[in-house]
Design an enzyme around this catalytic site. Structure first.
Site, PDB file in Angstrom:
ATOM      1  N   CYS A  25     -31.044  23.315  19.470  1.00 18.11           N
ATOM      2  CA  CYS A  25     -31.346  22.948  20.851  1.00 18.11           C
ATOM      3  C   CYS A  25     -31.900  21.526  20.925  1.00 18.11           C
ATOM      4  O   CYS A  25     -32.730  21.129  20.098  1.00 18.11           O
ATOM      5  CB  CYS A  25     -32.350  23.928  21.449  1.00 18.11           C
ATOM      6  SG  CYS A  25     -31.660  25.561  21.736  1.00 18.11           S
ATOM      7  N   ALA A  62     -27.584  26.462  21.386  1.00 24.15           N
ATOM      8  CA  ALA A  62     -27.504  27.705  22.157  1.00 24.15           C
ATOM      9  C   ALA A  62     -27.164  27.355  23.603  1.00 24.15           C
ATOM     10  O   ALA A  62     -27.949  26.697  24.292  1.00 24.15           O
ATOM     11  CB  ALA A  62     -28.827  28.456  22.083  1.00 24.15           C
ATOM     12  N   GLN A 104     -22.016  27.921  20.656  1.00 30.85           N
ATOM     13  CA  GLN A 104     -22.828  29.131  20.507  1.00 30.85           C
ATOM     14  C   GLN A 104     -23.174  29.654  21.894  1.00 30.85           C
ATOM     15  O   GLN A 104     -23.861  28.971  22.671  1.00 30.85           O
ATOM     16  CB  GLN A 104     -24.100  28.832  19.726  1.00 30.85           C
ATOM     17  CG  GLN A 104     -24.934  30.066  19.414  1.00 30.85           C
ATOM     18  CD  GLN A 104     -26.215  29.722  18.676  1.00 30.85           C
ATOM     19  OE1 GLN A 104     -27.181  29.286  19.297  1.00 30.85           O
ATOM     20  NE2 GLN A 104     -26.223  29.910  17.358  1.00 30.85           N
ATOM     21  N   TYR A 188     -33.560  36.384  20.552  1.00 26.32           N
ATOM     22  CA  TYR A 188     -32.984  36.246  21.881  1.00 26.32           C
ATOM     23  C   TYR A 188     -32.330  37.563  22.309  1.00 26.32           C
ATOM     24  O   TYR A 188     -32.415  38.568  21.603  1.00 26.32           O
ATOM     25  CB  TYR A 188     -32.051  35.041  21.920  1.00 26.32           C
ATOM     26  CG  TYR A 188     -32.807  33.764  21.608  1.00 26.32           C
ATOM     27  CD1 TYR A 188     -33.896  33.378  22.392  1.00 26.32           C
ATOM     28  CD2 TYR A 188     -32.489  32.974  20.509  1.00 26.32           C
ATOM     29  CE1 TYR A 188     -34.630  32.238  22.097  1.00 26.32           C
ATOM     30  CE2 TYR A 188     -33.211  31.822  20.207  1.00 26.32           C
ATOM     31  CZ  TYR A 188     -34.286  31.459  21.006  1.00 26.32           C
ATOM     32  OH  TYR A 188     -35.011  30.337  20.703  1.00 26.32           O
ATOM     33  N   ARG A 236     -23.909  35.178  15.027  1.00 24.50           N
ATOM     34  CA  ARG A 236     -25.148  34.802  14.329  1.00 24.50           C
ATOM     35  C   ARG A 236     -26.127  35.962  14.390  1.00 24.50           C
ATOM     36  O   ARG A 236     -26.424  36.495  15.463  1.00 24.50           O
ATOM     37  CB  ARG A 236     -25.781  33.549  14.938  1.00 24.50           C
ATOM     38  CG  ARG A 236     -27.065  33.150  14.211  1.00 24.50           C
ATOM     39  CD  ARG A 236     -27.490  31.727  14.436  1.00 24.50           C
ATOM     40  NE  ARG A 236     -27.592  31.030  13.153  1.00 24.50           N
ATOM     41  CZ  ARG A 236     -28.250  29.877  12.970  1.00 24.50           C
ATOM     42  NH1 ARG A 236     -28.822  29.270  13.985  1.00 24.50           N
ATOM     43  NH2 ARG A 236     -28.301  29.326  11.784  1.00 24.50           N
ATOM     44  N   ARG A 337     -31.794  21.088  10.180  1.00 26.00           N
ATOM     45  CA  ARG A 337     -32.730  19.961  10.127  1.00 26.00           C
ATOM     46  C   ARG A 337     -32.280  18.859   9.173  1.00 26.00           C
ATOM     47  O   ARG A 337     -32.540  17.680   9.410  1.00 26.00           O
ATOM     48  CB  ARG A 337     -34.120  20.467   9.732  1.00 26.00           C
ATOM     49  CG  ARG A 337     -34.805  21.273  10.819  1.00 26.00           C
ATOM     50  CD  ARG A 337     -36.149  21.800  10.343  1.00 26.00           C
ATOM     51  NE  ARG A 337     -36.869  22.495  11.391  1.00 26.00           N
ATOM     52  CZ  ARG A 337     -36.715  23.775  11.704  1.00 26.00           C
ATOM     53  NH1 ARG A 337     -35.830  24.509  11.037  1.00 26.00           N
ATOM     54  NH2 ARG A 337     -37.408  24.326  12.676  1.00 26.00           N
TER      55      ARG A 337
END
Length: 366
Positions: A25, A62, A104, A188, A236, A337
Site C-alpha cells: 500500500c 491492495a 490484488q 482483512y 494470498r 520492502r
C-alpha cells in the site's frame, strides 16, 4: 542460467523470471471526489521503476472492490471506470518492459477506515470523522481496544460482496491486468471469515472449517467465472495467525494445517498459485521473525498439495532467493520492502548470480 531467472509458465502466461513484487500500500490516492481510489503519477512512477528494475511480475497494492473496503481513505480502488482508465496507463507500461501486471483485489473488513501509516501511527478514523466510515466484518468484534466496532454482515450482504469481487475482476481485466490475486491474508475481510479468532458467526459462514472457508471459496468461484480461462488467479493467504503456536495466549486461530486444507479446496476451484504470508489477524501475536521466516509455510503447502506457491518474508539476498527457488521450496519469491530499498534488486541479483533480466534499450550503455 540460475533457477531464479528461468521463465515461469502459468496458464497462457510466461513470467520472465521468479523475482516478483508483492503488493504494498502507498496510501497516496485522493480520499474523496471523482479521483477517489484513482492511481496517480506516484503509483505510475512507483510501479514503473520496479518494471525497469527487472521484476518479472508486479502486483499492485491492495485494491479495494468497494469504497468501504479500503484500508484507508487514500487507498486505490477498482469499483469505477475512472479507476480502470487510470490503471490502463500503468499496465500498458509494465507490459512494454516485459513485466506481467497483476492486481490484488481486497476488502479490509474490520481493519478499514484507518489513517495513513505515517499519520498518528495509522490510527483508526471514526465513522463521524472526516473521511471515516463504518467498517463491516463477519462478526461485531473490533480489531483492538481502540478500533471502531464493525457492523456484522448479514448473509445477504456477504453474497453482495462476493459479487463486488467478481465485478472488480471484470474491471481489472478491462484495465489490462493479466493476473488477479485475491487477498485472503493479513487480517482483512476474507481472512476474518477464515479465522475463528475473528469469525464468531453461527450461520453458514461461521463455526466449522467448511463454513468459515465458504466466503473465500465463493469469491474465488465468482472471480474465476469472469476471469479468462487462459489467465491465472492467485490467492494470498496468512498461513498462520501465530496464535495456536502460543496456546498459553488462550486465543484460537487459523493454522498451517488449515492452510494446507484450504489450498486443496482453492486449487479445485481454479486458483493457480498461493502467495503464502502469515499473521495480521490479532494484535499482540508473537511472531517468530528472521530471514525467510515464512518460507517453511510456503514449502509445506507446495510439498503437501499440488498448489504452486510464492514465498515472502525477509528475503533480501540474491543467494537466499536463488536457494528458495532452486531447492523447490517455492516456485517464485515475492519481494516487498527490499524492492522499496532497491528498485533494481532483480538487475543487481542477476549481476551477482550470472542471470539475466530484460533490459530497457535506454540502459544498454550501463
Amino acid at each position: 542460467m540460475t533457477s531464479l531467472f528461468t521463465p515461469y509458465a502459468i496458464r497462457s502466461l510466461t513470467v520472465p523470471n521468479r523475482i516478483w513484487m508483492a503488493a504494498m500500500c502507498q496510501y497516496s490516492a485522493e480520499p474523496e471526489g471523482e479521483a477517489t481510489g484513482v492511481p496517480t503519477d506516484w503509483h505510475f512512477a512507483h510501479l514503473a521503476a520496479r518494471a525497469t528494475g527487472g521484476a518479472g511480475l508486479i502486483i499492485t497494492e491492495a485494491t479495494a472492490v468497494s469504497p468501504e473496503g479500503r484500508i484507508s481513505p487514500y487507498d486505490l480502488g477498482i469499483w469505477n471506470d475512472a479507476q480502470v482508465a487510470a490503471f490502463r496507463r500503468i499496465t500498458s507500461f509494465l507490459k512494454s518492459q516485459g513485466t506481467v501486471p497483476g492486481i490484488q483485489l481486497a476488502h479490509a473488513g474490520r481493519k478499514a477506515s484507518a489513517e495513513r501509516t505515517w499519520v498518528d501511527r495509522g490510527r483508526w478514523i471514526r465513522p463521524d470523522e472526516p473521511h471515516g466510515w463504518q467498517s463491516v466484518a463477519p462478526s461485531a468484534v473490533p480489531f483492538d481496544d481502540s478500533a471502531t466496532t464493525p457492523a456484522e454482515l448479514s448473509a445477504q450482504q456477504v453474497r453482495h460482496l462476493v459479487r463486488r469481487f467478481a465485478e472488480a475482476a471484470g474491471r481489472a481485466l478491462a484495465a489490462g491486468f493479466e493476473v488477479v490475486e485475491i487477498h485472503g491474508a493479513h487480517g482483512y475481510l476474507i481472512h476474518q471469515f477464515l479465522s475463528p479468532h475473528s469469525n464468531h458467526r453461527t450461520d453458514e459462514y461461521g463455526g466449522s472449517f467448511e463454513n468459515r472457508i465458504r466466503f473465500a471459496l465463493e469469491v474465488v468461484e465468482a472471480v474465476r467465472a469472469v476471469w479468462p480461462e487462459e489467465l491465472p488467479v492467485f490467492f494470498r493467504a496468512s498461513a498462520t495467525d501465530w496464535l495456536s503456536e502460543n496456546p498459553e495466549d488462550g486465543r484460537e486461530g487459523w493454522t498451517a494445517d488449515d492452510t494446507v486444507r484450504l489450498a486443496k479446496e482453492l486449487q479445485a476451484r481454479g486458483v493457480d498459485l498461493m502467495d503464502v504470508s502469515t499473521g495480521g489477524i490479532a494484535p499482540g501475536a508473537r511472531i517468530e521473525t528472521g530471514p525467510g521466516y515464512q518460507v517453511p509455510f510456503a514449502e509445506r503447502v507446495r510439498g503437501e498439495t499440488e498448489m504452486p506457491v510464492a514465498a515472502v518474508g525477509m528475503i533480501t539476498e540474491p543467494a537466499q532467493a536463488q536457494e528458495i527457488v532452486a531447492s523447490g521450496r517455492a516456485d517464485a519469491v515475492l519481494l516487498a520492502r527490499e524492492l522499496l530499498r532497491d528498485p533494481y534488486w532483480p538487475r543487481h541479483a542477476a549481476a551477482a548470480l550470472g542471470g539475466e533480466v530484460p533490459t530497457p534499450v535506454q540502459y544498454h550503455r550501463a
